[in-house]
Design a protein around this motif. Structure first.
Motif, short mmCIF file in Angstrom:
data_model
loop_
_atom_site.label_atom_id
_atom_site.label_comp_id
_atom_site.label_asym_id
_atom_site.label_seq_id
_atom_site.Cartn_x
_atom_site.Cartn_y
_atom_site.Cartn_z
N ARG A 1 37.56 33.42 35.34
CA ARG A 1 36.24 33.87 34.93
C ARG A 1 36.25 34.39 33.51
O ARG A 1 37.31 34.66 32.93
N ASN A 2 35.07 34.56 32.96
CA ASN A 2 34.87 35.14 31.64
C ASN A 2 34.74 36.65 31.85
O ASN A 2 33.78 37.10 32.47
N SER A 3 35.69 37.43 31.34
CA SER A 3 35.65 38.87 31.55
C SER A 3 34.45 39.53 30.89
O SER A 3 34.02 40.59 31.31
N GLY A 4 33.89 38.89 29.87
CA GLY A 4 32.71 39.43 29.21
C GLY A 4 31.45 39.25 30.03
O GLY A 4 30.45 39.94 29.81
N TRP B 1 41.74 40.78 39.36
CA TRP B 1 41.65 39.97 38.15
C TRP B 1 42.71 40.41 37.14
O TRP B 1 42.95 41.60 36.96
N GLN B 2 43.34 39.42 36.50
CA GLN B 2 44.39 39.69 35.52
C GLN B 2 43.98 39.09 34.18
O GLN B 2 43.48 37.97 34.12
N SER B 3 44.20 39.85 33.13
CA SER B 3 43.95 39.38 31.77
C SER B 3 45.27 38.99 31.12
O SER B 3 46.34 39.35 31.61
N PHE C 1 44.40 35.22 41.92
CA PHE C 1 44.96 34.34 42.95
C PHE C 1 44.33 34.76 44.27
O PHE C 1 44.51 35.89 44.72
N VAL C 2 43.54 33.85 44.87
CA VAL C 2 42.78 34.17 46.08
C VAL C 2 42.94 33.05 47.10
O VAL C 2 42.57 31.90 46.83
N ARG D 1 44.36 38.54 24.44
CA ARG D 1 43.58 37.56 23.69
C ARG D 1 42.53 36.91 24.58
O ARG D 1 42.79 36.59 25.73
N GLY D 2 41.35 36.67 24.01
CA GLY D 2 40.31 35.94 24.73
C GLY D 2 39.63 36.75 25.80
O GLY D 2 39.93 37.93 26.02
N ASP D 3 38.71 36.10 26.45
CA ASP D 3 37.90 36.75 27.47
C ASP D 3 38.16 36.20 28.87
O ASP D 3 37.36 36.38 29.76
#
Length: 80
Positions: A48-51, A26-28, A40-41, A33-35
């Protein structure tokens, strides 16, 4: 060749595979900024929502992702 982890989704009309995201990288945003995180799969883009990483992820085809990114760059989603 490794066996694909893509499975057909049981809902009628669902045209996206059920991907195994357990090993996704997963990459932010590089600006923090943001969640939202993306991964890439198997030729798809998962978001997804990281929170709440246990929540369902959205799955995009490359064409859908490209349209989303282009729209965002053009201000299509600016709600201000």
């Amino acid at each position: 060749m490794a066996e694909s982890t893509i499975k057909e989704h049981p809902l009628a009309g669902w045209d996206k595979p059920e991907l195994d995201l357990s090993k996704a990288e997963w990459q932010s945003s590089n600006r923090g900024r943001g969640d939202v995180q993306i991964a890439f799969v198997e030729g798809f883009i998962a978001m997804r929502n990281s929170g709440r990483p246990e929540s369902p992820s959205l799955i995009f085809t490359p064409a859908e992702w490209g349209a989303f990114v282009s729209g965002a760059r053009e201000g299509e989603f600016d709600l201000t």
